[in-house]
Motif scaffolding. Structure first.
Motif, short mmCIF file in Angstrom:
data_model
loop_
_atom_site.label_atom_id
_atom_site.label_comp_id
_atom_site.label_asym_id
_atom_site.label_seq_id
_atom_site.Cartn_x
_atom_site.Cartn_y
_atom_site.Cartn_z
N PRO A 1 -38.20 -18.37 58.78
CA PRO A 1 -39.17 -18.74 57.76
C PRO A 1 -40.59 -18.56 58.29
CG PRO A 1 -37.44 -20.39 57.93
CD PRO A 1 -37.28 -19.46 59.09
N ALA A 2 -41.44 -18.02 57.44
CA ALA A 2 -42.85 -17.82 57.80
C ALA A 2 -43.71 -18.03 56.56
CB ALA A 2 -43.05 -16.42 58.36
N PHE A 3 -44.96 -18.37 56.80
CA PHE A 3 -45.94 -18.49 55.73
C PHE A 3 -47.10 -17.58 56.05
CE2 PHE A 3 -43.42 -22.12 54.79
CZ PHE A 3 -43.66 -22.43 53.47
N LYS A 4 -47.50 -16.77 55.05
CA LYS A 4 -48.58 -15.80 55.24
C LYS A 4 -49.73 -16.09 54.29
CE LYS A 4 -46.97 -11.57 54.68
NZ LYS A 4 -46.34 -10.23 54.80
N GLN A 5 -50.92 -15.89 54.82
CA GLN A 5 -52.13 -15.94 54.01
C GLN A 5 -53.06 -14.92 54.66
OE1 GLN A 5 -53.31 -19.83 52.63
NE2 GLN A 5 -55.45 -19.31 52.93
N LYS A 6 -53.11 -13.74 54.11
CA LYS A 6 -53.73 -12.57 54.73
C LYS A 6 -52.88 -12.08 55.90
CE LYS A 6 -58.41 -13.93 53.46
NZ LYS A 6 -59.64 -14.46 53.98
N LYS A 7 -52.58 -12.98 56.82
CA LYS A 7 -51.66 -12.70 57.92
C LYS A 7 -50.79 -13.93 58.14
CE LYS A 7 -55.54 -12.20 60.73
NZ LYS A 7 -56.27 -11.98 61.97
N VAL A 8 -49.85 -13.86 59.05
CA VAL A 8 -48.94 -15.00 59.25
C VAL A 8 -49.69 -16.21 59.80
CG1 VAL A 8 -46.91 -15.83 60.50
CG2 VAL A 8 -46.92 -13.52 59.56
N LEU A 9 -49.49 -17.34 59.14
CA LEU A 9 -50.06 -18.61 59.59
C LEU A 9 -49.15 -19.22 60.66
CD1 LEU A 9 -50.89 -20.23 56.13
CD2 LEU A 9 -52.56 -19.41 57.78
N VAL A 10 -47.89 -19.43 60.28
CA VAL A 10 -46.91 -20.05 61.17
C VAL A 10 -45.51 -19.57 60.83
CG1 VAL A 10 -48.23 -22.19 61.59
CG2 VAL A 10 -46.65 -22.08 59.65
N TYR A 11 -44.63 -19.71 61.81
CA TYR A 11 -43.20 -19.50 61.64
C TYR A 11 -42.52 -20.80 62.07
CZ TYR A 11 -44.42 -14.53 62.68
OH TYR A 11 -44.98 -13.28 62.72
N PHE A 12 -41.28 -21.01 61.63
CA PHE A 12 -40.49 -22.11 62.16
C PHE A 12 -39.02 -21.72 62.12
CE2 PHE A 12 -41.02 -23.04 57.67
CZ PHE A 12 -39.81 -23.59 57.24
N ALA A 13 -38.22 -22.36 62.96
CA ALA A 13 -36.80 -22.03 63.03
C ALA A 13 -36.03 -23.18 63.65
CB ALA A 13 -36.60 -20.76 63.87
N ALA A 14 -34.77 -23.28 63.28
CA ALA A 14 -33.91 -24.33 63.83
C ALA A 14 -33.01 -23.74 64.91
CB ALA A 14 -33.07 -24.95 62.74
N TYR A 15 -32.81 -24.52 65.95
CA TYR A 15 -31.93 -24.15 67.05
C TYR A 15 -30.99 -25.32 67.30
CZ TYR A 15 -35.32 -20.45 67.59
OH TYR A 15 -36.14 -19.37 67.34
N LYS A 16 -30.12 -25.19 68.26
CA LYS A 16 -29.10 -26.21 68.52
C LYS A 16 -29.71 -27.60 68.77
CE LYS A 16 -25.15 -27.30 71.44
NZ LYS A 16 -24.37 -26.95 72.61
#
Length: 117
Positions: free
Chosen positions: A47-62
């Motif tokens: 998952p990522a959020f963009k505003q002109k360019k990428v603001l942040v990503y996030f992901a789940a791990y174990k």
């Protein structure tokens, strides 16, 4: 085994157990509130959020949630994130601790400001 390719954040979150999905949805809501003009996307199959360019990503791990605010986000919040395992542009929020949603909001707001400058 082939890695599943996600088409949406909703589809990504749906693949996790309820307890992790709840955390991912709360992070998604934090980002939506802090960056109302940002577009949801999947980038690097996360998952990522963009505003002109990428603001942040996030992901789940174990054992943790990976939050990727890029190097500038980590630099700006060095003190606040010092208790977490970090990389150049990543922060690991352990699943067995409270997720710092307010800190996530602040980091996203910083990234929005930075991109709009």
């Amino acid at each position: 085994m082939e890695t599943k390719k996600y088409a949406s954040i909703k589809e990504y979150i749906a693949d996790f157990p309820e307890n992790v999905a709840t955390i991912l949805n709360k992070i998604r809501e934090c980002i939506q509130k802090s960056a109302p003009n940002a577009e949801e996307t999947i980038s690097y199959n996360m998952p990522a959020f963009k505003q002109k360019k990428v603001l942040v990503y996030f992901a789940a791990y174990k054992n943790h949630i990976g939050f990727y605010a890029l190097p500038s986000g980590n630099k700006a919040f060095q003190e606040e994130i010092s208790k977490y395992k970090t990389g150049k542009g990543s922060i690991q929020f352990p699943l067995n601790e409270d997720i710092p949603y307010e800190l996530i909001k602040k980091i996203v707001e910083f990234r929005v400001m930075e991109i709009n400058e």
